[in-house]
Design a protein around this motif. Structure first.
Motif, PDB file in Angstrom:
ATOM      1  N   ILE A  16       0.833  -1.206   0.000  1.00 17.78           N
ATOM      2  CA  ILE A  16       0.000   0.000   0.000  1.00 17.78           C
ATOM      3  C   ILE A  16       0.865   1.251   0.000  1.00 17.78           C
ATOM      4  O   ILE A  16       0.601   2.214  -0.719  1.00 17.78           O
ATOM      5  CB  ILE A  16      -0.953  -0.005   1.215  1.00 17.78           C
ATOM      6  N   SER A  17       1.933   1.232   0.815  1.00 19.42           N
ATOM      7  CA  SER A  17       2.839   2.381   0.883  1.00 19.42           C
ATOM      8  C   SER A  17       3.474   2.648  -0.476  1.00 19.42           C
ATOM      9  O   SER A  17       3.592   3.801  -0.907  1.00 19.42           O
ATOM     10  CB  SER A  17       3.925   2.138   1.932  1.00 19.42           C
ATOM     11  N   GLU A  47      -4.978  16.116   4.239  1.00 22.35           N
ATOM     12  CA  GLU A  47      -6.361  15.650   4.249  1.00 22.35           C
ATOM     13  C   GLU A  47      -6.922  15.530   2.830  1.00 22.35           C
ATOM     14  O   GLU A  47      -7.730  14.644   2.540  1.00 22.35           O
ATOM     15  CB  GLU A  47      -7.223  16.610   5.066  1.00 22.35           C
ATOM     16  N   ALA A  48      -6.455  16.413   1.954  1.00 24.64           N
ATOM     17  CA  ALA A  48      -6.961  16.407   0.576  1.00 24.64           C
ATOM     18  C   ALA A  48      -6.638  15.107  -0.163  1.00 24.64           C
ATOM     19  O   ALA A  48      -7.271  14.776  -1.173  1.00 24.64           O
ATOM     20  CB  ALA A  48      -6.383  17.597  -0.191  1.00 24.64           C
ATOM     21  N   ASP A  49      -5.656  14.332   0.347  1.00 24.31           N
ATOM     22  CA  ASP A  49      -5.281  13.077  -0.321  1.00 24.31           C
ATOM     23  C   ASP A  49      -6.153  11.892   0.103  1.00 24.31           C
ATOM     24  O   ASP A  49      -6.011  10.795  -0.440  1.00 24.31           O
ATOM     25  CB  ASP A  49      -3.817  12.743  -0.008  1.00 24.31           C
ATOM     26  N   LEU A  50      -7.039  12.104   1.080  1.00 28.76           N
ATOM     27  CA  LEU A  50      -7.823  10.994   1.614  1.00 28.76           C
ATOM     28  C   LEU A  50      -8.664  10.269   0.549  1.00 28.76           C
ATOM     29  O   LEU A  50      -8.652   9.031   0.499  1.00 28.76           O
ATOM     30  CB  LEU A  50      -8.730  11.491   2.746  1.00 28.76           C
ATOM     31  N   PRO A  51      -9.416  10.971  -0.317  1.00 32.82           N
ATOM     32  CA  PRO A  51     -10.233  10.251  -1.301  1.00 32.82           C
ATOM     33  C   PRO A  51      -9.425   9.338  -2.210  1.00 32.82           C
ATOM     34  O   PRO A  51      -9.773   8.172  -2.425  1.00 32.82           O
ATOM     35  CB  PRO A  51     -10.905  11.385  -2.088  1.00 32.82           C
ATOM     36  N   LEU A  52      -8.317   9.865  -2.746  1.00 32.66           N
ATOM     37  CA  LEU A  52      -7.492   9.047  -3.640  1.00 32.66           C
ATOM     38  C   LEU A  52      -6.836   7.914  -2.869  1.00 32.66           C
ATOM     39  O   LEU A  52      -6.734   6.786  -3.372  1.00 32.66           O
ATOM     40  CB  LEU A  52      -6.427   9.916  -4.308  1.00 32.66           C
ATOM     41  N   ALA A  53      -6.404   8.189  -1.647  1.00 31.25           N
ATOM     42  CA  ALA A  53      -5.771   7.149  -0.837  1.00 31.25           C
ATOM     43  C   ALA A  53      -6.755   6.021  -0.523  1.00 31.25           C
ATOM     44  O   ALA A  53      -6.395   4.837  -0.554  1.00 31.25           O
ATOM     45  CB  ALA A  53      -5.229   7.757   0.450  1.00 31.25           C
ATOM     46  N   MET A  54      -8.006   6.373  -0.221  1.00 26.98           N
ATOM     47  CA  MET A  54      -9.019   5.348   0.039  1.00 26.98           C
ATOM     48  C   MET A  54      -9.290   4.512  -1.213  1.00 26.98           C
ATOM     49  O   MET A  54      -9.506   3.302  -1.136  1.00 26.98           O
ATOM     50  CB  MET A  54     -10.309   6.008   0.519  1.00 26.98           C
ATOM     51  N   GLU A  55      -9.260   5.179  -2.367  1.00 30.23           N
ATOM     52  CA  GLU A  55      -9.452   4.463  -3.634  1.00 30.23           C
ATOM     53  C   GLU A  55      -8.328   3.459  -3.843  1.00 30.23           C
ATOM     54  O   GLU A  55      -8.554   2.321  -4.268  1.00 30.23           O
ATOM     55  CB  GLU A  55      -9.500   5.463  -4.781  1.00 30.23           C
ATOM     56  N   ILE A  56      -7.102   3.888  -3.536  1.00 28.16           N
ATOM     57  CA  ILE A  56      -5.946   2.987  -3.656  1.00 28.16           C
ATOM     58  C   ILE A  56      -6.064   1.842  -2.665  1.00 28.16           C
ATOM     59  O   ILE A  56      -5.799   0.674  -2.969  1.00 28.16           O
ATOM     60  CB  ILE A  56      -4.645   3.773  -3.433  1.00 28.16           C
ATOM     61  N   LEU A  57      -6.490   2.171  -1.433  1.00 30.46           N
ATOM     62  CA  LEU A  57      -6.601   1.163  -0.375  1.00 30.46           C
ATOM     63  C   LEU A  57      -7.634   0.090  -0.732  1.00 30.46           C
ATOM     64  O   LEU A  57      -7.435  -1.096  -0.465  1.00 30.46           O
ATOM     65  CB  LEU A  57      -6.996   1.847   0.941  1.00 30.46           C
ATOM     66  N   ASN A  58      -8.725   0.514  -1.351  1.00 31.77           N
ATOM     67  CA  ASN A  58      -9.807  -0.411  -1.673  1.00 31.77           C
ATOM     68  C   ASN A  58      -9.699  -1.028  -3.062  1.00 31.77           C
ATOM     69  O   ASN A  58     -10.564  -1.797  -3.469  1.00 31.77           O
ATOM     70  CB  ASN A  58     -11.156   0.306  -1.553  1.00 31.77           C
TER      71      ASN A  58
END
Length: 283
Positions: A16-17, A47-58
Motif C-alpha cells: 500500500i505504501s 487531508e486532501a489526499d484521503l479520497p485518492l488514498a481510500m481508492e488505492i486502499l480499496n
C-alpha cells in the motif's frame, strides 16, 4: 496528519505504501504493538489526499506488488524532487567551473565578497561594497561553492537525502524558502566570524536537520522519521568541527559558524511553521 488505516501484515502495508508513493501521496508508516501483536498504521500528511488514498486502499490491485514500476529512491526522486535536484546540479556545475574551489578567480564570482590575488596575498572586498553595488546574490551563492571532491560529494548526498524528504512532504516552495533563508543566514554568520573564503551547503543541510527533527518532536506522528543514527552522526560531526579533528584528517577548517547558525535557523523555521500551520497538516 490523518490516519488511513491499520494492518498487521507487513507485506500488505509495504504494498500500500508503495502505491501511495507512486501516486505521490506523502504519508508515514508507524509501527505499533497492541496486545504484543505488531501492527502498522498508515498516516497521510494532507487531508486532501484521503479520497485518492481510500481508492488505492480499496483497489483490487492493492495486494499486488507492482514490480514493473519499482524504482530505486535515487531514480524515483527525479520525478518529484525537482528543487532538490536543481541545487545539486547547480553545485556540480559550479564545482566544474571553479575547479572544485581551486580557481580563485572563478570562486570570486560566487564568494560573499569579491576577491583578487595581489602579489602573494588575497585581497577581499567588503560586504558594504557588495551591498552598495547591488550584488545581493552574493549573500547566498557561497553555499553553492565546494572545495574538493570529498566536500562536494559529502554535502550533495545530504542535500539529496534531506532535501527530497522535505520537498516530498512539504512542497517545493517550503524547501526553496528553507534553502534560501538558511543559506543567507549561515553565510552571514560565517562572514562575521571573520572569514571570507568559505563555501558549501553545510549550513543549509544543518537547517534541514534542525527543521525536520524539531517538527517531528512537536508532532503526534513524526512524518520525516529520520533514523536516530543519522541525527547523532550529524550532531557529532558538528561538535567535531570545533576541534582540530578535521584538520588532522586533512579536511581543512570547518565553517563552524555556518553549521551552528544553519542548525538554529532550521529550528527557527520549524517553530515558525508550527505556529503558522498548526491548524493544518502539521500536527
Amino acid at each position: 496528519m490523518y490516519k488511513l488505516g491499520e494492518t498487521q501484515s507487513s507485506e500488505l502495508v509495504a504494498q500500500i505504501s508503495a502505491r501511495l508513493w507512486k501516486a505521490k501521496i506523502p504519508h508515514q508508516v508507524v509501527s505499533t504493538a497492541k496486545d504484543e501483536s505488531p501492527s502498522s498504521e498508515i498516516w497521510l500528511v494532507r487531508e486532501a489526499d484521503l479520497p485518492l488514498a481510500m481508492e488505492i486502499l480499496n483497489s483490487p490491485d492493492s495486494e499486488k506488488t507492482s514490480q514493473q514500476t519499482a524504482k530505486t529512491p535515487l531514480i524515483e526522486s527525479l520525478s518529484y524532487a525537482h528543487v532538490t535536484w536543481f541545487f545539486i546540479f547547480v553545485c556540480l556545475g559550479i564545482a566544474l567551473l571553479t575547479g572544485a574551489g581551486g580557481n580563485v578567480e572563478t570562486v570570486s564570482w560566487f564568494s560573499i565578497v569579491p576577491m583578487e590575488i595581489r602579489g602573494n596575498s588575497l585581497s577581499p572586498g567588503t560586504l558594504e561594497g557588495v551591498i552598495a553595488q547591488g550584488e545581493f546574490w552574493r549573500l547566498f551563492t557561497p553555499a553553492l561553492i565546494h572545495f574538493g571532491g570529498f566536500h562536494l560529494v559529502f554535502n550533495l548526498l545530504w542535500v539529496w537525502e534531506f532535501g527530497r524528504r522535505i520537498e516530498q512532504l512539504d512542497g517545493k516552495l517550503r524547501l526553496l524558502v528553507i534553502v534560501l533563508a538558511s543559506g543567507v543566514i549561515s553565510n552571514l554568520a560565517q562572514y562575521y566570524s571573520d572569514s571570507v573564503f568559505f563555501g558549501g551547503m553545510s549550513g543549509v543541510i544543518y537547517a534541514f536537520l534542525g527543521y525536520m527533527v524539531v517538527l517531528d518532536k512537536l508532532s503526534k506522528v513524526p512524518k520525516y522519521n529520520l533514523p536516530t543514527g543519522i541525527v547523532v552522526f550529524m550532531l557529532a560531526w558538528l561538535a567535531l568541527g570545533f576541534t582540530q579533528f578535521t584538520e588532522a584528517l586533512g579536511l581543512g577548517r570547518i565553517a563552524n559558524a555556518a553549521h551552528a547558525v544553519g542548525l538554529l535557523s532550521g529550528i527557527g523555521i520549524a517553530l515558525l511553521v508550527r505556529l503558522l500551520f498548526s491548524s493544518r497538516s502539521v500536527k
